[in-house]
Design an enzyme around this catalytic site. Structure first.
Site, short mmCIF file in Angstrom:
data_model
loop_
_atom_site.label_atom_id
_atom_site.label_comp_id
_atom_site.label_asym_id
_atom_site.label_seq_id
_atom_site.Cartn_x
_atom_site.Cartn_y
_atom_site.Cartn_z
N TYR A 434 46.63 56.67 29.15
CA TYR A 434 45.71 55.87 28.34
C TYR A 434 46.43 54.88 27.41
O TYR A 434 47.64 54.92 27.28
CB TYR A 434 44.66 56.71 27.63
CG TYR A 434 45.03 57.74 26.59
CD1 TYR A 434 46.24 57.79 25.95
CD2 TYR A 434 44.07 58.69 26.22
CE1 TYR A 434 46.50 58.75 24.98
CE2 TYR A 434 44.32 59.65 25.25
CZ TYR A 434 45.54 59.67 24.63
OH TYR A 434 45.78 60.60 23.68
N GLU A 435 45.68 54.02 26.84
CA GLU A 435 46.21 52.93 25.99
C GLU A 435 47.17 52.05 26.80
O GLU A 435 48.18 51.58 26.28
CB GLU A 435 46.89 53.55 24.76
CG GLU A 435 47.06 52.63 23.56
CD GLU A 435 45.74 52.06 23.05
OE1 GLU A 435 44.76 52.81 22.92
OE2 GLU A 435 45.69 50.84 22.80
N GLY A 436 46.81 51.81 28.06
CA GLY A 436 47.66 51.04 28.98
C GLY A 436 48.59 51.97 29.74
O GLY A 436 49.53 52.51 29.16
#
Lengths: 591, 591
Positions: A434-436
């Site tokens: 997550y978060e890229g």
């Protein structure tokens, strides 16, 4: 059940002997003397051990449940959340104008490391709120700030970030969620968002959703995207809660881990929202918080690993199995403890040397963010932008790997849920995604950050390494550090050179090596941190520090990193220099 | 839901073009022509796809339940188990004297790969039975064989292996389970065993437990350990089932994965058992099956990864996200498929090049076992003993890593249970732990196997590599393979030399590098396999094979392995040559 004790001693070492924060000249840092940070860290350590850690397994086992449209968090989460609010832990680095305590972001990170180690899923409720707080703080109107921030600082209201949709995650240009302008200046937001952490729960009276959506007239792709504030309950002029907004939970996702945090599918059915920041500049608004948010995930990566390591270490000292090959070490017991065995040591040293390096790296990164924000230092801003994908990608990959190593120390017991090591591995896994996702971090690093501002920041980083090595030129004891760091740095430079030369002809040549470059750079960063830590430890010993065992152990751990982890750099360079051909050789049908 | 299609084409390539089995001169292999193995593999592929794969997620979700002392397997497992028995799949390589089909172990492995890829947890019920069958076949009296084997070959009765106790796993000398001799020649077995896979279930009318226990007079440590046959139901003279034995399930463990297999705590309360093999030689009897059992786990390691890879590949072709940096490839769609992105390719090629190499390595190992058993070839026996810890340790470590890579391709969806990728990762994780944790494999390799028979087998392995490279000396096209293999082999030799020289002075110096050596040797083995596969592919192309895309893809995949995976060897060598000092520097208190 696993336990956790915050390593405040090592944190203090990094803050005061490596970063020397109170002399750093960053506004607000001058008050951060040893006594002050000690008091804060000790208090946070107590909360972590006594309030958060006991709920970690509970959160995993019970998970979150959707009942009649409302999400119920695991037993005990509500009381713990109250304790966090009462202790002021949600407001640590927030703006005093809105009820925050105005401390450095760095200190928030140190405290955050503990909270994540103790209970990652729980800490996400306030972590997401902090992200939403930052977005409103940076881009909101005065009215919006006054309306939302005080309640978010105190976590009476929590926040979320809504980006992903079923058919698009990384490629947000394909977004379908729509925002239609209304006569009163508000918007009607309609669409479905997925993977919304803390999307709904019973810990707060209101939830402030920040939602990316397309408003008319913005054009194709991400250019048309704007950011909206969509509260679960509308907020009246007097700050009291009004009508329920048209936002609902579609379902809670069943995940591999972080069960204690509710990951929701959110449905917006003409929900009332207000533009946050400029129209059609939603991506930019979102990205303002990116360095902080991604550093926070990198921190999660190693913080979960830290908890796993602590338990693996305790197990290795306690579990009797086999005899030391060099002679019995526990003659009165039926066997020696695991820790006598070299391969168990190898595993523990891999863990320890990574974790302490990761902590220093993250704290340094946080101090750069403070420097950029509080002093308006563009060089610090440029440097942390360069470092952000490395902190996120490298620390979460290695953090997961470290957690798996810790789990492995337990043998069969590591696979049994009861012992808690499986949870650490399952929880840590999300940080790589997550978060890229980490592949996107690598792309950001090589495709964007390296060349940013004409490559100025990466050049500054190389200069910084050179200066660090030069500073220890006369110190024979530092040679194992500076020699290894110079070598690794040279390999990193060769990689960058390869990208420049071959990337001109074929962009795939650079991108084929992006992931390896991210790891190579991560090792160089940790090598730099270890060089600094070793120098600080030698300085303490030279000054007659009483705790010799700590400083000598620090130097020995650093030597392990240089000798045993930095050799990965040459491998990454070789992979990078093999270029695009091996990677791109197959046609799609040949797979 | 994930799907699985057996890669029979690649299996046929390994069997007939790389190993050339029907010309190998191993008894029983001459009948293994292309048509024959094709028929078997196709039939097994059908069962895998239609019967086993659809139950994989079911098994994970439902798990096993202990009800009134009896374990219930997930819905559908009983019917599938009947289908496996009816199809004769449990008897493939068993002795025809006891109802087996007498096929090579190698063919059993090829079929086993499919079954594991399709449903690892399910396949363990018959896998464990096969292990117990082999032990009784090798060490049982004629009466014992006649009594148990036919029912075990057909899987009307299943089997288990009982080694671990709560306080001892690797160090079985501390075992507390006791066996007391009775007047009638039987024993009363008393003790608790843990982590017993398929310990109880509802798939068979009887379960034959093989239990390690200490009988009087055997002395300290593992010397006093014997192996016993302890059936769940006693078996009457006429083969019918008699009284329930005093063995019961204490509980089912909650595990990270393989939920479809019941992992039980087994309590033996004066249960009736019969000695299997010689008194006080239980460890030796257990270790007879070790090569086979450990190869089986290595196979699990890559087989689960194969299933994960297939799904990641399908997702990468299907999921539209972003545009190729070299120009749009899907102009009519909103975005290009993931597979256009170099970093996704890098991940897929890491997966593919490992998996095909692992398959060849495992099949080669299985053929060595056949050669050793069927031809009584001591060199083959020595070579497979050397390879066994590498097959087990390296293939399961890399198998898990590969599964995690495949999961990562899915982005956020990889973390959601519904998509099935989390299960693959959770299932694969156990392979690094059971049947001897991988650290123990490394210890076995460096501490025992390297020097076995005066180092004869490792020397033979180096000679084999030399001969392979020499055979392609004149072929310019093979240089990327032979050059890389020579380099890696040299690094392996340097490591072995380092162990010999430094290990004399300090045994910790060798053991500190054991894990890296196992990986280094794994890469050399896969490098050798890729060299052989590339040569076979060139030979096919030179002979005008019609399927050029397959053979060219094979060569390109091999070149990827040589260029991008073999550089790990130098890293492992550097780690090894740093010796014991960095690993052992800290005192226990300094951790």
């Amino acid at each position: 059940m696993p336990s956790y004790t915050a390593n405040t001693k090592d944190m203090q070492f990094v803050l005061h002997e490596v970063l020397k924060i109170s002399e750093a000249g960053i506004p607000g840092y001058e008050e951060m003397d040893r006594d002050f940070t000690d008091a804060v860290l000790d208090a946070a350590a107590k909360v972590s051990a006594e309030v958060l850690a006991p709920l970690n397994v509970v959160g995993d086992t019970e998970g979150c449940v959707l009942e009649n449209g409302i999400v119920r968090t695991p037993k005990g989460f509500d009381a713990a959340f109250e304790a966090m609010k009462d202790g002021g832990w949600t407001a640590l680095d927030c703006d005093p104008d809105f009820g925050g305590q105005g401390m450095p972001y760095l200190l928030n990170c140190a405290v955050g490391e503990m909270f994540v180690s103790a209970n990652m899923a729980f800490n996400m409720y306030q972590g997401l709120t902090h992200g939403a707080y930052s977005a409103i703080h940076a881009h909101g109107t005065d009215e919006q700030k006054a309306k939302y921030l005080p309640k978010m600082v105190s976590c009476e209201w929590t926040g979320t970030m809504n980006l992903t949709e079923p058919h698009c995650g990384t490629d947000l240009g394909m977004m379908r969620t729509k925002a239609e302008p209304q006569a009163d200046g508000s918007y009607k937001v309609t669409g479905q968002k997925i993977f919304i952490s803390a999307g709904d729960h019973d810990l707060a009276e209101n939830i402030i959703h920040l939602v990316l959506a397309k408003a008319p007239g913005g054009g194709e792709g991400t250019k048309g995207v704007s950011l909206f504030i969509v509260p679960k309950f509308l907020v009246n002029e007097d700050g009291s809660l009004g009508a329920r907004n048209a936002v609902s939970v579609g379902k809670i996702e069943e995940k591999m881990g972080i069960h204690g945090n509710s990951t929701c599918v959110m449905n917006y059915d003409g929900a009332t929202g207000w533009l946050l920041g400029d129209l059609h500049k939603g991506m930019r608004a979102m990205f303002t918080m990116m360095n902080e948010a991604r550093l926070g995930v990198g921190l999660q990566g190693y913080a979960v690993a830290e908890a796993a390591y602590q338990n693996a270490l305790a197990y290795a000292k306690d579990r009797l199995q086999g005899r030391a090959v060099t002679g019995t070490e526990n003659p009165n017991g039926p066997a020696d403890p695991l820790i006598v065995h070299p391969d168990i040591r190898r595993s523990l040293m891999d863990q320890k040397s990574f974790l302490e390096g990761a902590r220093a790296f993250t704290f340094w990164g946080a101090s750069l963010i403070d420097r950029a924000h509080k002093s308006g230092d563009d060089d610090a801003e440029g440097l942390i932008s360069l470092m952000t994908p490395v902190i996120k990608g490298f620390l979460t990959d290695k953090g997961f790997e470290t957690t798996v190593l810790a789990q492995q120390v337990y043998g069969g017991h590591g696979y049994i849920e009861e012992w808690g090591m499986s949870q650490f591995a399952r929880d840590a896994r999300i940080t790589m995604i997550y978060e890229g996702a980490n592949g996107v971090q690598a792309l950001d690093l090589v495709g964007r950050k390296l060349a940013q501002d004409g490559g100025k920041h990466v050049m500054a980083f190389f200069e910084m390494i050179k200066a660090e090595c030069k500073a220890h030129d006369a110190d024979e004891r530092m040679k194992p550090f500076t020699d290894a760091l110079k070598g690794a740095s040279k390999q990193l430079q060769s990689s960058a050179m390869f990208f420049m030369q071959s990337g001109m002809k074929n962009p795939n040549a650079a991108l084929s090596g992006s992931y390896d470059f991210m790891h190579l750079m991560g090792h160089v960063c940790l090598g730099l941190m270890w060089t600094r830590m070793a120098a600080a430890a030698h300085a303490a010993l030279d000054a007659g520090a009483s705790d010799k065992a700590f400083y000598e152990g620090k130097i020995a751990t650093g030597r392990y990193y240089m000798a045993r982890q930095l050799p990965a750099c040459a491998m990454h360079l070789a992979r990078i220099e093999s270029g695009a051909d091996p990677v791109m050789a197959l046609s799609v049908d040949q797979f």
